[in-house]
Design a protein around this motif. Structure first.
Motif, short mmCIF file in Angstrom:
data_model
loop_
_atom_site.label_atom_id
_atom_site.label_comp_id
_atom_site.label_asym_id
_atom_site.label_seq_id
_atom_site.Cartn_x
_atom_site.Cartn_y
_atom_site.Cartn_z
N ASP A 41 0.85 -1.19 0.00
CA ASP A 41 0.00 0.00 0.00
C ASP A 41 0.89 1.24 0.00
OD1 ASP A 41 -1.91 1.95 0.27
OD2 ASP A 41 -2.49 1.38 2.30
N LEU A 42 0.90 1.99 -1.08
CA LEU A 42 1.76 3.15 -1.22
C LEU A 42 1.05 4.47 -0.95
CD1 LEU A 42 3.82 2.12 -4.38
CD2 LEU A 42 4.44 1.91 -1.97
N ASN A 43 -0.20 4.43 -0.49
CA ASN A 43 -0.90 5.66 -0.15
C ASN A 43 -0.12 6.39 0.93
OD1 ASN A 43 -3.19 5.56 -1.87
ND2 ASN A 43 -3.99 3.90 -0.59
N TYR A 44 0.19 7.65 0.69
CA TYR A 44 0.93 8.51 1.61
C TYR A 44 2.37 8.03 1.85
CZ TYR A 44 -3.81 10.04 2.43
OH TYR A 44 -5.10 10.48 2.26
N GLY A 45 2.90 7.23 0.93
CA GLY A 45 4.26 6.73 1.06
C GLY A 45 5.28 7.71 0.48
N LEU A 46 6.49 7.66 1.01
CA LEU A 46 7.61 8.47 0.53
C LEU A 46 8.77 7.55 0.19
CD1 LEU A 46 7.71 11.22 3.30
CD2 LEU A 46 6.85 11.50 0.98
N LEU A 47 9.47 7.86 -0.88
CA LEU A 47 10.68 7.13 -1.23
C LEU A 47 11.85 7.92 -0.66
CD1 LEU A 47 12.00 4.77 -2.71
CD2 LEU A 47 12.07 6.23 -4.75
N MET A 48 12.62 7.28 0.20
CA MET A 48 13.75 7.94 0.86
C MET A 48 15.02 7.14 0.60
SD MET A 48 11.76 8.73 4.42
CE MET A 48 13.17 9.41 5.22
N ARG A 49 16.13 7.82 0.71
CA ARG A 49 17.42 7.18 0.50
C ARG A 49 18.16 7.07 1.83
NH1 ARG A 49 22.17 9.56 -3.40
NH2 ARG A 49 23.70 7.96 -2.92
N ASN A 50 18.71 5.89 2.12
CA ASN A 50 19.53 5.71 3.31
C ASN A 50 20.95 6.14 2.97
OD1 ASN A 50 17.51 4.57 4.89
ND2 ASN A 50 17.95 2.51 4.16
N LEU A 51 21.52 7.03 3.80
CA LEU A 51 22.89 7.49 3.61
C LEU A 51 23.76 6.96 4.74
CD1 LEU A 51 22.22 11.22 2.65
CD2 LEU A 51 22.80 9.34 1.12
N ASN A 52 24.99 6.63 4.41
CA ASN A 52 25.96 6.23 5.44
C ASN A 52 26.45 7.47 6.16
OD1 ASN A 52 25.92 3.46 4.73
ND2 ASN A 52 27.30 3.88 3.03
N THR A 53 27.00 7.29 7.34
CA THR A 53 27.55 8.39 8.11
C THR A 53 28.58 9.14 7.28
OG1 THR A 53 27.24 7.15 10.14
CG2 THR A 53 28.77 9.01 10.24
N GLY A 54 28.44 10.46 7.22
CA GLY A 54 29.37 11.29 6.47
C GLY A 54 28.98 11.51 5.02
N GLU A 55 28.02 10.74 4.49
CA GLU A 55 27.55 10.92 3.12
C GLU A 55 26.52 12.04 3.09
OE1 GLU A 55 27.42 7.02 0.35
OE2 GLU A 55 25.97 7.08 1.96
N ASN A 56 26.40 12.69 1.93
CA ASN A 56 25.32 13.64 1.73
C ASN A 56 24.85 13.54 0.29
OD1 ASN A 56 26.70 15.62 -0.03
ND2 ASN A 56 27.96 16.00 1.79
N THR A 57 23.74 14.16 0.00
CA THR A 57 23.18 14.06 -1.35
C THR A 57 23.79 15.04 -2.32
OG1 THR A 57 21.38 15.54 -0.76
CG2 THR A 57 20.98 13.18 -0.51
N ARG A 58 24.63 15.95 -1.85
CA ARG A 58 25.29 16.91 -2.73
C ARG A 58 26.29 16.22 -3.65
NH1 ARG A 58 22.32 21.41 -2.93
NH2 ARG A 58 21.83 22.11 -0.86
N ASN A 59 27.08 15.29 -3.07
CA ASN A 59 28.07 14.56 -3.85
C ASN A 59 28.35 13.24 -3.13
OD1 ASN A 59 30.00 13.77 -5.62
ND2 ASN A 59 31.36 15.51 -5.32
N PRO A 60 27.41 12.29 -3.21
CA PRO A 60 27.54 11.07 -2.42
C PRO A 60 28.69 10.17 -2.84
CG PRO A 60 25.70 10.92 -3.92
CD PRO A 60 26.20 12.33 -4.00
N HIS A 61 29.26 10.38 -4.02
CA HIS A 61 30.35 9.51 -4.49
C HIS A 61 31.71 10.18 -4.37
CE1 HIS A 61 27.20 6.88 -5.80
NE2 HIS A 61 26.66 7.86 -6.50
N ALA A 62 31.76 11.34 -3.71
CA ALA A 62 33.03 12.05 -3.55
C ALA A 62 33.96 11.25 -2.63
CB ALA A 62 32.79 13.43 -2.96
#
Length: 67
Positions: A41-62
């Motif tokens: 059931d995806l009603n009111y669901g959000l897709l989120m990304r799990n990040l490791n400590t120190g990672e961010n979405t600006r440059n996750p592969h840096a």
């Protein structure tokens, strides 16, 4: 994340509207399709990304800082 609880999975593939395989979701105005179980059931669901400590979405592969 859904009102009934979190579901953790590895996203193995994404497709655009033409059913072409894509590597990234471009953002506003773009449609991305991902496989999900039919009984989820995806009603009111959000897709989120799990990040490791120190990672961010600006440059996750840096490279990590070597301090």
């Amino acid at each position: 994340m859904t009102p009934k609880g979190n579901v953790i999975f590895n996203l193995e593939m994404m497709e655009n509207r033409k059913s072409e395989s894509i590597d990234d979701a471009k953002g506003n105005g773009h449609f991305v399709f991902i496989p999900v179980p039919q009984d989820m059931d995806l009603n009111y669901g959000l897709l989120m990304r799990n990040l490791n400590t120190g990672e961010n979405t600006r440059n996750p592969h840096a490279p990590k800082d070597s301090k």
